[in-house]
Design an enzyme around this catalytic site. Structure first.
Site, short mmCIF file in Angstrom:
data_model
loop_
_atom_site.label_atom_id
_atom_site.label_comp_id
_atom_site.label_asym_id
_atom_site.label_seq_id
_atom_site.Cartn_x
_atom_site.Cartn_y
_atom_site.Cartn_z
CG ASP A 214 10.15 3.44 28.65
OD1 ASP A 214 9.96 4.26 27.73
OD2 ASP A 214 10.64 2.31 28.46
CG ASP B 2 9.67 18.93 24.63
OD1 ASP B 2 10.73 18.93 24.00
OD2 ASP B 2 9.39 19.78 25.51
#
EC number: 2.5.1.16
Length: 285
Positions: free
Chosen positions: A142, A161
């Site tokens: 995460d 990104d």
């Protein structure tokens, strides 16, 4: 509804009343990860195509535009980037571009979905060519949690990104996440994040910039570039700098870069920061 029909993959952008399609020669693969559906297609003119949850992610033909513009402007805008973190980026194209910079000492990439990387290794091997670089560390976790737990002032550049702000990418577009990023950056450090289309996602771009400012970033810079397979064909990334203004970039280093690029160069970097009038009115008032 977006999908594959009659040898075309068409993504419908209902919110803007538009669509984009590519001619497909065959479907290559499909996998349902714990997080999302990932599909791979072979197209007639754009090479391989990755689609996640019915949204086009990248093609062989034009991904260099996005990956280069998300990497090189921010790295040449930093005085001396050594430690880089990439949040998302599972196709590894951004990682490859960052590792072209010899001064970068370490790059940690954190993408929540390992299947994206495994599919990229199989169908976009050119993007994964630097995955075994000793400076690279690939983590499948995460990214929001990673940034929340990052040591203060430990990172020079953070590159987000991410997918669109839905599903796994939703938590990457708010003040809480930007707070974590700012704290983890060293003085003068820079966060850059893909910030969608200036033509059809202006409210999102405006909200992102406001959240970055609310999180305490000293200066922002939004750059524009083409991206044919994304909604409207026109995309942006937004840089946010900690404790310092943007004052140009290392032009001489960019001009003498010891690596090749397909799109990025000094003139492109300068031109990307020029805003059309409608953006100036929307973002600056």
């Amino acid at each position: 509804m977006s999908g594959f029909k009659n040898n075309w993959y068409t993504e419908i952008f209902a919110a803007s009343g538009s669509a984009f399609g590519l001619q497909v020669t065959k479907k290559l693969d499909e996998v349902q990860s714990p997080f999302q559906k990932i599909e791979m297609y072979e197209t007639s003119h754009f090479g391989n195509l990755m689609v996640i949850d019915d949204v086009i992610m990248l093609s062989s033909r034009d991904n260099f535009l996005y990956h280069e513009m998300l990497s090189h402007p921010v790295l040449f805008s930093h005085a001396n980037p050594k430690n880089v973190v990439i949040i998302g980026g599972g196709d590894c194209g951004t990682l490859r571009e960052v590792l072209k910079h010899p001064g970068v000492e370490s790059v940690t990439q954190i993408d929540i979905d390992e299947q994206v990387t495994r599919m990229a290794e199989k169908y976009f091997p050119e993007l994964c060519a630097s995955n075994n670089d000793p400076r690279a560390s690939l983590k499948f976790d995460d990214g929001i949690k990673f940034m929340r737990e990052a040591a203060p002032e430990s990172i020079d550049v953070i590159i987000v990104d991410s997918t669109d702000p839905i599903g796994p990418g939703e938590g990457l577009f708010n003040r809480a996440f930007y707070d974590s990023c700012r704290k983890a950056l060293r003085h003068g450090g820079i966060l850059v994040q893909q910030s969608e289309s200036p033509l059809i996602h202006m409210p999102l771009l405006k909200d992102m910039r406001s959240a970055m400012q609310d999180a305490g970033f000293a200066a922002l810079q939004t750059l524009l570039f083409p991206q044919m397979v994304y909604p409207s064909g026109w995309w942006t990334c937004t840089l946010a700098r900690k404790d310092a203004a943007f004052d140009g970039f290392r032009e001489a280093d960019a001009a003498a870069a010891p690596f090749s690029t397909e799109y990025y160069n000094v003139a492109v970097h300068k031109a990307a920061s020029a805003w059309p009038n409608f953006m100036q009115r929307a973002l600056l008032g």
